[in-house]
Design a protein around this motif. Sequence first.
Motif, short mmCIF file in Angstrom:
data_model
loop_
_atom_site.label_atom_id
_atom_site.label_comp_id
_atom_site.label_asym_id
_atom_site.label_seq_id
_atom_site.Cartn_x
_atom_site.Cartn_y
_atom_site.Cartn_z
N ARG A 63 -18.43 35.61 70.63
CA ARG A 63 -17.64 35.65 71.86
C ARG A 63 -16.35 34.90 71.63
O ARG A 63 -16.28 33.96 70.83
CB ARG A 63 -18.42 35.02 73.03
CG ARG A 63 -19.76 35.70 73.31
CD ARG A 63 -20.56 34.85 74.29
NE ARG A 63 -21.92 35.36 74.48
CZ ARG A 63 -22.91 34.67 75.03
NH1 ARG A 63 -22.68 33.43 75.46
NH2 ARG A 63 -24.11 35.19 75.14
N SER A 64 -15.34 35.27 72.37
CA SER A 64 -14.02 34.65 72.18
C SER A 64 -14.02 33.17 72.50
O SER A 64 -13.21 32.41 71.97
CB SER A 64 -12.98 35.37 73.05
OG SER A 64 -13.35 35.30 74.43
N HIS A 116 -19.16 27.29 64.80
CA HIS A 116 -20.44 27.97 64.92
C HIS A 116 -20.41 29.41 64.40
O HIS A 116 -21.41 30.11 64.48
CB HIS A 116 -20.89 27.96 66.38
CG HIS A 116 -21.23 26.59 66.88
ND1 HIS A 116 -21.43 26.31 68.21
CD2 HIS A 116 -21.39 25.42 66.23
CE1 HIS A 116 -21.71 25.03 68.36
NE2 HIS A 116 -21.69 24.46 67.16
N VAL A 117 -19.27 29.85 63.88
CA VAL A 117 -19.18 31.22 63.34
C VAL A 117 -19.97 31.30 62.03
O VAL A 117 -19.89 30.40 61.18
CB VAL A 117 -17.72 31.62 63.12
CG1 VAL A 117 -17.62 32.98 62.42
CG2 VAL A 117 -16.97 31.64 64.45
N ALA A 118 -20.73 32.37 61.86
CA ALA A 118 -21.50 32.58 60.62
C ALA A 118 -20.56 33.16 59.56
O ALA A 118 -20.49 34.38 59.33
CB ALA A 118 -22.68 33.51 60.88
N TRP A 119 -19.82 32.27 58.90
CA TRP A 119 -18.80 32.72 57.95
C TRP A 119 -19.41 33.40 56.73
O TRP A 119 -18.79 34.30 56.15
CB TRP A 119 -17.95 31.51 57.51
CG TRP A 119 -17.16 30.91 58.64
CD1 TRP A 119 -17.36 29.72 59.23
CD2 TRP A 119 -16.03 31.49 59.29
NE1 TRP A 119 -16.46 29.50 60.23
CE2 TRP A 119 -15.60 30.58 60.29
CE3 TRP A 119 -15.34 32.71 59.16
CZ2 TRP A 119 -14.53 30.83 61.13
CZ3 TRP A 119 -14.26 32.94 59.98
CH2 TRP A 119 -13.85 32.02 60.95
N GLY A 177 -30.96 31.14 65.63
CA GLY A 177 -30.65 32.50 65.26
C GLY A 177 -29.18 32.81 65.41
O GLY A 177 -28.34 31.93 65.59
N LEU A 178 -28.86 34.11 65.31
CA LEU A 178 -27.48 34.58 65.41
C LEU A 178 -27.33 35.51 66.60
O LEU A 178 -28.28 36.18 67.00
CB LEU A 178 -27.08 35.32 64.13
CG LEU A 178 -27.14 34.50 62.83
CD1 LEU A 178 -26.89 35.41 61.63
CD2 LEU A 178 -26.13 33.37 62.87
N LYS A 182 -23.61 31.32 65.25
CA LYS A 182 -24.88 30.62 65.14
C LYS A 182 -25.28 30.08 66.50
O LYS A 182 -24.46 29.49 67.22
CB LYS A 182 -24.78 29.47 64.13
CG LYS A 182 -24.44 29.90 62.72
CD LYS A 182 -24.29 28.68 61.83
CE LYS A 182 -23.87 29.08 60.41
NZ LYS A 182 -23.69 27.90 59.54
N GLN A 183 -26.55 30.26 66.82
CA GLN A 183 -27.06 29.81 68.11
C GLN A 183 -28.00 28.65 67.90
O GLN A 183 -28.92 28.72 67.08
CB GLN A 183 -27.78 30.95 68.84
CG GLN A 183 -28.23 30.59 70.24
CD GLN A 183 -28.87 31.76 70.96
OE1 GLN A 183 -29.16 32.78 70.33
NE2 GLN A 183 -29.07 31.64 72.25
N TYR A 184 -27.73 27.57 68.61
CA TYR A 184 -28.59 26.39 68.56
C TYR A 184 -29.22 26.22 69.93
O TYR A 184 -28.64 26.55 70.96
CB TYR A 184 -27.79 25.14 68.20
CG TYR A 184 -27.18 25.20 66.81
CD1 TYR A 184 -27.86 24.68 65.72
CD2 TYR A 184 -25.94 25.79 66.60
CE1 TYR A 184 -27.32 24.73 64.45
CE2 TYR A 184 -25.38 25.85 65.34
CZ TYR A 184 -26.09 25.32 64.26
OH TYR A 184 -25.55 25.38 63.01
N ALA A 185 -30.42 25.66 69.94
CA ALA A 185 -31.13 25.55 71.22
C ALA A 185 -32.09 24.39 71.18
O ALA A 185 -32.39 23.82 70.13
CB ALA A 185 -31.88 26.84 71.52
#
Length: 333
Positions: free
Chosen positions: A228-229, A235-238, A223-224, A250-253
């Motif tokens: 954060r800085s 990983h930015v959702a461009w 998910g998104l 973008k979050q990976y897990a």
Amino acid sequence: MAVTATGLLSTLRAAADRWLFRIGPVETAPIRLVQRRIYVLPTAAGLAFAGALLAMLLASINYNLSLGYGLVFLLGGAAVASIVHAFRNLLGLSIRPARCMPVFCGDTAGFVLQIDNPRPGRRPALRLRAHGELADFDIGPAQAASVTLPCPTHHRGELALGRTVLETTWPLGLIRAWSVFVPELNCLVYPAPEPAPPAPPEDGEGDEGRHGRLRDGDDDFAGLRAHRSADSPRHVAWKVLARGGPMLTKQYANWSGQDLQLDWTTLPAHLDGEQRLSRLAAWVLQAEQGGRRYALALPGSAIELGQGPAHLQRCLSALARFGSPTAPRGRQP
């Protein structure tokens, strides 16, 4: 009667070791082989050789054979010289215990000893003996050798190397020179894992208990979230940002199974102590291989939730030392 006779023999041998070889508690390193610690006796081949020389001497006396006298004295002198060489092959060696990696019960423990040769001469045909096992090796001039002595394990807990013999029959095999010592070297023996254990108990309720727990990782898109800085630009959702949306990451897990609570008291009542330890050891290994966090509870001690090689070693060590079993020293050399 057999047990009593065996115990009496062990007691007598221990008393003989203390009196003859000055064997007592473990010795501090380095253990140096000085003159008073080295013993010399003829081997079986040496006794047979002495008998042959005696027969040759009697024949030479009976038949007045000058060449027979010369051969007997020549061979006898060589045998006497071999006593000095065998003795000097051990004299001055220094022994230090190195390490022994933990093993599971039933595997072979490898006791490593560091043996230093301070003399500028080769030390050939040396042999270490302990627990009925042997290790042959040589040492070069002014060099050190790391010798691994393999010993079988039959009980969990601390296995001491115990009474160890360093010996040689060099150069002719007629004389055996040896020294006895007790190095401070132990091996931690883990309980043998149960070969086909049942599945560990699954605690927990709701989706987390049934499907597992979401943890940070890099395997699957999860998910998104707000940017954060410290987030990587990769990983930015461009695409979201290009459509006029906020800056998201973008979050990976990783999805992993629920935490395990491995408790001695929850095991079936028909299992004895060693069987319980074997099952817990198998579950600990399964949890570690499956990437799950696990806690271990034993009577009188508990290990909190964790994961990783250090946590695995801590749990296996607790299982090995549970009840402080004393592993027998095995058959003495």
